[in-house]
Design a protein around this motif. Structure first.
Motif, PDB file in Angstrom:
ATOM      1  N   ASP A  65      -3.155   0.680  -3.657  1.00  0.00           N
ATOM      2  CA  ASP A  65      -2.924  -0.700  -3.211  1.00  0.00           C
ATOM      3  C   ASP A  65      -2.289  -1.450  -4.378  1.00  0.00           C
ATOM      4  OD1 ASP A  65      -3.088  -3.363  -2.487  1.00  0.00           O
ATOM      5  OD2 ASP A  65      -5.180  -3.261  -1.846  1.00  0.00           O
ATOM      6  N   ASP A  86       0.850  -1.186   0.000  1.00  0.00           N
ATOM      7  CA  ASP A  86       0.000   0.000   0.000  1.00  0.00           C
ATOM      8  C   ASP A  86       0.892   1.244   0.000  1.00  0.00           C
ATOM      9  OD1 ASP A  86      -2.199  -1.633   0.225  1.00  0.00           O
ATOM     10  OD2 ASP A  86      -2.753  -1.001   2.244  1.00  0.00           O
ATOM     11  N   ASP A  95      -8.428  -2.049   0.665  1.00  0.00           N
ATOM     12  CA  ASP A  95      -9.341  -3.149   0.985  1.00  0.00           C
ATOM     13  C   ASP A  95      -8.866  -3.973   2.176  1.00  0.00           C
ATOM     14  OD1 ASP A  95      -7.195  -4.378  -0.303  1.00  0.00           O
ATOM     15  OD2 ASP A  95      -8.471  -5.932  -1.168  1.00  0.00           O
ATOM     16  N   GLY A  96      -7.629  -3.752   2.619  1.00  0.00           N
ATOM     17  CA  GLY A  96      -7.183  -4.411   3.842  1.00  0.00           C
ATOM     18  C   GLY A  96      -8.003  -3.969   5.043  1.00  0.00           C
ATOM     19  N   ASP A  99      -4.369  -8.584   5.079  1.00  0.00           N
ATOM     20  CA  ASP A  99      -3.835  -7.798   3.969  1.00  0.00           C
ATOM     21  C   ASP A  99      -3.171  -6.553   4.553  1.00  0.00           C
ATOM     22  OD1 ASP A  99      -3.307  -6.900   1.429  1.00  0.00           O
ATOM     23  OD2 ASP A  99      -5.400  -6.536   0.881  1.00  0.00           O
ATOM     24  N   ASN A 100      -2.404  -5.862   3.745  1.00  0.00           N
ATOM     25  CA  ASN A 100      -1.904  -4.555   4.134  1.00  0.00           C
ATOM     26  C   ASN A 100      -3.104  -3.636   4.382  1.00  0.00           C
ATOM     27  OD1 ASN A 100       0.337  -4.831   1.318  1.00  0.00           O
ATOM     28  ND2 ASN A 100       0.636  -5.654   3.359  1.00  0.00           N
TER      29      ASN A 100
HETATM   30 MN    MN Z   1      -5.155  -4.889  -0.548  1.00  0.00          MN
END
Ligand code: MN
Length: 402
Positions: free
Chosen positions: A35, A22, A184-185, A223-224
């Motif tokens: 991202d 990210d 989206d993390g 996720d990040n």
């Molecule tokens: Mn992501």
């Protein structure tokens, strides 16, 4: 004219990734999250390049926001095309240019912008994913879109082709509005209601952005995670040039139209897959570990008969029953169907995703993933070998908020 914005940003690698791909920008009045996706370090390069070019084009060149995003797309695409090591990389981009009485938002991918106003949280962007399109077309229930196996398969991203469609919207701003840009993390780990509660509870942007990221990591951190929070000042109406004083209420949105107020473009084939969220996989692995610990064969049978994934087998895209990966040397998948799609005919980012395994909850969903992959096939084209002088180096991310 300027308005005294308060802002803060936070990011975290999460618990499942080796790198944080990210990137973000927090240089008032310009804010952005990106991202990145791609093998090895390519995702870092894509998101960092996109954010750097965006900042340069808007702040130095005075370029319009949407044009700057297109310039960022070209820059990432040029880099991906000139270096085989970066082939197939891409990035999302959700950016905001904050004016005194309005904010312009541009968006590509599945990062999001939200508006918190008087306790209500409104999503300002729509995800450019296969799952979101299926939900909008009524093919799957809207509430399933966030859990659908194709929720992370992007239909649009920066850097994948020389041209990109950019969503552009201008929203009216009122005193005390709070805006959130996030990757989206965050939204894969927290519901909109959980995000709303944190944004409501934390008054200071520093604490709000930090807690959003912390809670996403605590919820699994698959996720990040990146969150940028921007607050407009309360109470005092910023002056409106040539338009009297005070804040006009935002006009109501026409009924029946979505935020963007226009019909959706023809669906493009999916072009990039974000890394999988691995919650289900871990659940299944846990079931298998329980077997190892003597909890019985039932859990293992359940896991293997109710899980599917699409992966790679002898260079071919293959449908497996079971779960990707192995535990203590035992593989958990059995080959169900070998397709005629060669993995080396696919973009690099997809090859990597197939190595990891793309999970599905049943056979139909696995075959749906195969159909999407089939549309991605590209004729093998020799890449020009990079000359020593043109090898790109990862650009530093500008504007990390102090
Ligand atoms: Mn992501």
């Amino acid at each position: 004219m300027t308005v005294a914005l308060r802002h803060a940003a936070a990011t975290d690698i999460g618990l499942a990734r080796r790198t944080n791909e990210d990137a973000f920008l927090a240089e008032p009045p310009l804010f952005a999250v990106a991202d990145g996706m791609g093998g090895h370090s390519a995702g870092d390069v894509a998101s960092a390049t996109a954010v750097e070019v965006l900042a340069r084009e808007v702040k130095d060149a005075g370029e319009a926001l949407a044009a700057a995003v297109k310039a960022a797309n070209e820059a990432v695409h040029r880099q991906a095309s000139s270096d085989p090591g970066l082939s197939g990389m891409g990035t999302t981009m959700t950016a905001m240019l904050a004016g005194p009485t309005s904010a312009q938002i541009v968006h590509v991918g599945d990062s999001r912008a939200y508006l918190l106003r008087e306790g209500r949280l409104e999503r300002l962007t729509r995800d450019h994913t296969v799952a979101d399109r299926l939900a909008r077309e009524g093919k799957i229930p809207a509430e399933d879109a966030d859990r659908h196996p194709q929720r992370s398969i992007l239909e649009r991203a920066l850097g994948v082709s020389p041209e990109v469609n950019v969503d552009v919207e201008v929203i009216d701003i009122r005193p005390d509005d709070r805006l959130l840009l996030c990757t989206d993390g965050l939204t894969s780990m927290l519901t909109d209601e959980e995000i709303r509660e944190i944004l409501e509870a934390e008054d200071v942007p520093e604490r709000a952005s930090k807690r959003l990221v912390e809670e996403a990591v605590r919820a699994g951190g698959n996720d990040n995670v990146t969150a940028v929070v921007v607050d407009y000042p309360a109470g005092e109406a910023p002056g409106i040039e040539g338009a009297g004083t005070g804040m006009a209420p935002a006009p109501p949105r026409p009924a029946g139209s979505d935020f963007w107020g226009r019909s959706a473009p023809a669906p493009a084939p999916p072009i990039l897959s974000a890394p999988p969220r691995t919650g289900r996989r871990w659940l299944v692995m846990l079931a298998i570990v329980l077997v190892v610990l003597g909890a019985g064969a039932f859990a293992a049978r359940w896991a293997l008969s109710n899980s599917w994934y699409v992966g790679e087998n002898d260079g071919m895209v293959t449908v497996f029953r079971g779960v990707p990966g192995s535990f203590a040397g035992i593989r958990f998948g059995t080959v169900e169907r070998v397709t005629d799609i060669r993995t080396d005919s696919l973009p690099a980012v997809y090859q990597r995703r197939l190595e990891e395994g793309m999970t599905a909850s049943d056979r139909d969903q696995a075959e749906g993933i195969v159909r999407d992959i089939r549309e991605l096939r590209v004729a093998p084209s020799p890449f020009p070998s990079p000359s020593p002088g043109t090898s790109p180096s990862p650009a530093p991310v500008p504007g990390l908020s102090p």
